[in-house]
Scaffold this motif. Structure first.
Motif, mmCIF file in Angstrom:
data_model
loop_
_atom_site.group_PDB
_atom_site.id
_atom_site.type_symbol
_atom_site.label_atom_id
_atom_site.label_comp_id
_atom_site.label_asym_id
_atom_site.label_seq_id
_atom_site.Cartn_x
_atom_site.Cartn_y
_atom_site.Cartn_z
ATOM 1 N N VAL A 3 0.867 -1.233 -0.158
ATOM 2 C CA VAL A 3 0.136 -0.015 -0.298
ATOM 3 C C VAL A 3 1.015 1.252 0.232
ATOM 4 N N LYS A 4 1.822 1.402 0.669
ATOM 5 C CA LYS A 4 2.822 2.457 0.824
ATOM 6 C C LYS A 4 3.619 2.682 -0.705
ATOM 7 N N ASN A 5 3.757 1.577 -1.131
ATOM 8 C CA ASN A 5 4.535 1.489 -2.477
ATOM 9 C C ASN A 5 3.430 2.469 -3.598
ATOM 10 N N LYS A 6 2.200 1.598 -3.238
ATOM 11 C CA LYS A 6 1.252 2.249 -4.216
ATOM 12 C C LYS A 6 0.995 3.834 -4.282
ATOM 13 N N LEU A 7 1.035 4.114 -2.926
ATOM 14 C CA LEU A 7 0.622 5.634 -2.605
ATOM 15 C C LEU A 7 1.956 6.440 -3.108
ATOM 16 N N SER A 8 3.058 5.913 -3.063
ATOM 17 C CA SER A 8 4.188 6.719 -3.331
ATOM 18 C C SER A 8 4.020 6.689 -4.953
ATOM 19 N N ILE A 9 3.568 5.704 -5.547
ATOM 20 C CA ILE A 9 3.526 5.991 -7.136
ATOM 21 C C ILE A 9 2.165 6.880 -7.525
ATOM 22 N N ILE A 10 1.269 6.937 -7.043
ATOM 23 C CA ILE A 10 0.432 7.909 -7.104
ATOM 24 C C ILE A 10 0.781 9.137 -6.843
ATOM 25 N N GLU A 11 1.586 9.432 -5.754
ATOM 26 C CA GLU A 11 2.082 10.750 -5.388
ATOM 27 C C GLU A 11 2.872 11.274 -6.289
ATOM 28 N N ARG A 12 3.719 10.330 -7.018
ATOM 29 C CA ARG A 12 4.669 10.874 -7.779
ATOM 30 C C ARG A 12 4.088 11.002 -9.340
ATOM 31 N N VAL A 13 3.023 10.394 -9.652
ATOM 32 C CA VAL A 13 2.113 10.622 -10.932
ATOM 33 C C VAL A 13 1.438 12.174 -10.954
ATOM 34 N N LEU A 14 0.840 12.185 -9.648
ATOM 35 C CA LEU A 14 0.239 13.699 -9.366
ATOM 36 C C LEU A 14 1.108 14.589 -9.493
ATOM 37 N N LEU A 15 2.490 14.317 -9.073
ATOM 38 C CA LEU A 15 3.199 15.630 -8.959
ATOM 39 C C LEU A 15 3.759 15.737 -10.392
ATOM 40 N N SER A 16 4.121 14.703 -10.951
ATOM 41 C CA SER A 16 4.657 14.728 -12.508
ATOM 42 C C SER A 16 3.846 15.353 -13.518
ATOM 43 N N LYS A 17 2.646 15.117 -13.259
ATOM 44 C CA LYS A 17 1.384 15.601 -14.419
ATOM 45 C C LYS A 17 1.031 17.026 -13.755
ATOM 46 N N GLY A 18 1.385 17.693 -12.998
ATOM 47 C CA GLY A 18 1.156 18.779 -12.406
ATOM 48 C C GLY A 18 -0.137 19.008 -11.861
ATOM 49 N N ILE A 19 -0.845 17.771 -11.382
ATOM 50 C CA ILE A 19 -2.157 17.981 -10.981
ATOM 51 C C ILE A 19 -2.293 18.460 -9.515
ATOM 52 N N ILE A 20 -1.259 18.453 -8.743
ATOM 53 C CA ILE A 20 -1.081 18.929 -7.547
ATOM 54 C C ILE A 20 0.343 19.350 -7.012
ATOM 55 N N SER A 21 0.532 20.510 -6.552
ATOM 56 C CA SER A 21 1.877 20.821 -6.133
ATOM 57 C C SER A 21 2.484 20.052 -4.850
ATOM 58 N N LYS A 22 3.942 20.092 -4.696
ATOM 59 C CA LYS A 22 4.145 19.643 -3.606
ATOM 60 C C LYS A 22 3.910 20.231 -2.253
ATOM 61 N N ALA A 23 3.853 21.619 -2.410
ATOM 62 C CA ALA A 23 3.235 22.363 -1.230
ATOM 63 C C ALA A 23 1.969 22.011 -0.852
ATOM 64 N N ASP A 24 0.855 21.870 -1.907
ATOM 65 C CA ASP A 24 -0.509 21.193 -1.697
ATOM 66 C C ASP A 24 -0.690 20.081 -1.020
ATOM 67 N N LEU A 25 0.113 19.211 -1.530
ATOM 68 C CA LEU A 25 0.179 17.688 -1.142
ATOM 69 C C LEU A 25 0.605 17.597 0.278
ATOM 70 N N ASP A 26 1.727 18.500 0.736
ATOM 71 C CA ASP A 26 2.256 18.413 1.990
ATOM 72 C C ASP A 26 1.161 18.917 3.171
ATOM 73 N N GLN A 27 0.529 20.121 2.720
ATOM 74 C CA GLN A 27 -0.516 20.639 3.364
ATOM 75 C C GLN A 27 -1.784 19.714 3.741
ATOM 76 N N MET A 28 -1.958 19.127 2.523
ATOM 77 C CA MET A 28 -3.012 18.016 2.598
ATOM 78 C C MET A 28 -2.865 16.926 3.748
ATOM 79 N N LEU A 29 -1.581 16.403 3.680
ATOM 80 C CA LEU A 29 -1.078 15.425 4.604
ATOM 81 C C LEU A 29 -1.095 15.787 5.992
ATOM 82 N N LYS A 30 -0.577 17.085 5.952
ATOM 83 C CA LYS A 30 -0.409 17.693 7.595
ATOM 84 C C LYS A 30 -1.780 17.828 8.108
ATOM 85 N N ASN A 31 -2.804 18.486 7.168
ATOM 86 C CA ASN A 31 -4.206 18.707 7.786
ATOM 87 C C ASN A 31 -5.022 17.385 7.928
ATOM 88 N N ASN A 32 -4.572 16.251 7.285
ATOM 89 C CA ASN A 32 -5.500 15.064 7.343
ATOM 90 C C ASN A 32 -4.699 13.949 8.625
#
Length: 152
Positions: A121-150
């Motif tokens: 599950v951790k590996n799959k989440l890492s892959i999803i994170e990389r795809v979202l970041l590489s496609k520009g769907i979400i920024s690293k700052a937005d992702l970090d903020q979402m993780l921190k809030n949740n």
């Protein structure tokens, strides 16, 4: 003197006591027997071999009690007599016998598979994170903020 049987080997025991100890694995109360027995010559070897087994059947007819058991931590034996001079030697065994608790390997394998599943599950989440970041769907700052809030 009390009579007990270990895998059909009859023993007369002295200083017999029975109590319960808590299992470190399941928390269940397990029967513990403490006693002494004296055996001679070839009976000594037979008893030693029985006690070396992973588990054995213990029966106490007077108490109408029988269960699968294992040797405890404080079992030992000593010799009375000189093997070079005496024809028969008395071997005294001080025994601690504890109810055997079978730990099923399926529980262990389930624990291992759970760790493996979490790693997957951790590996799959890492892959999803990389795809979202590489496609520009979400920024690293937005992702970090979402993780921190949740996670807080």
């Amino acid at each position: 003197m009390k009579k007990i049987f270990i895998d059909n080997m009859e023993l007369l025991v002295d200083k017999y006591s029975r109590d319960y100890i808590k299992s470190e694995v399941s928390g269940k109360n397990l029967i513990r027997i403490k006693c002494e027995t004296i055996v001679k010559d070839e009976e000594n070897d037979k008893l030693k071999k029985l006690l070396e087994n992973h588990s054995f059947e213990l029966s106490i007819p007077d108490e109408k009690l029988s269960f699968t058991a294992r040797r405890g931590e404080i079992s030992y034996s000593y010799t009375e007599g000189n093997p070079f001079k005496d024809k028969t030697i008395d071997y005294t065994h001080v025994l601690e016998i504890i109810e055997f608790e079978e730990i099923k390997e399926t529980k262990l394998s389930q624990g291992i598979s759970l760790e493996t599943e979490l790693a997957q599950v951790k590996n799959k989440l890492s892959i999803i994170e990389r795809v979202l970041l590489s496609k520009g769907i979400i920024s690293k700052a937005d992702l970090d903020q979402m993780l921190k809030n949740n996670l807080d």
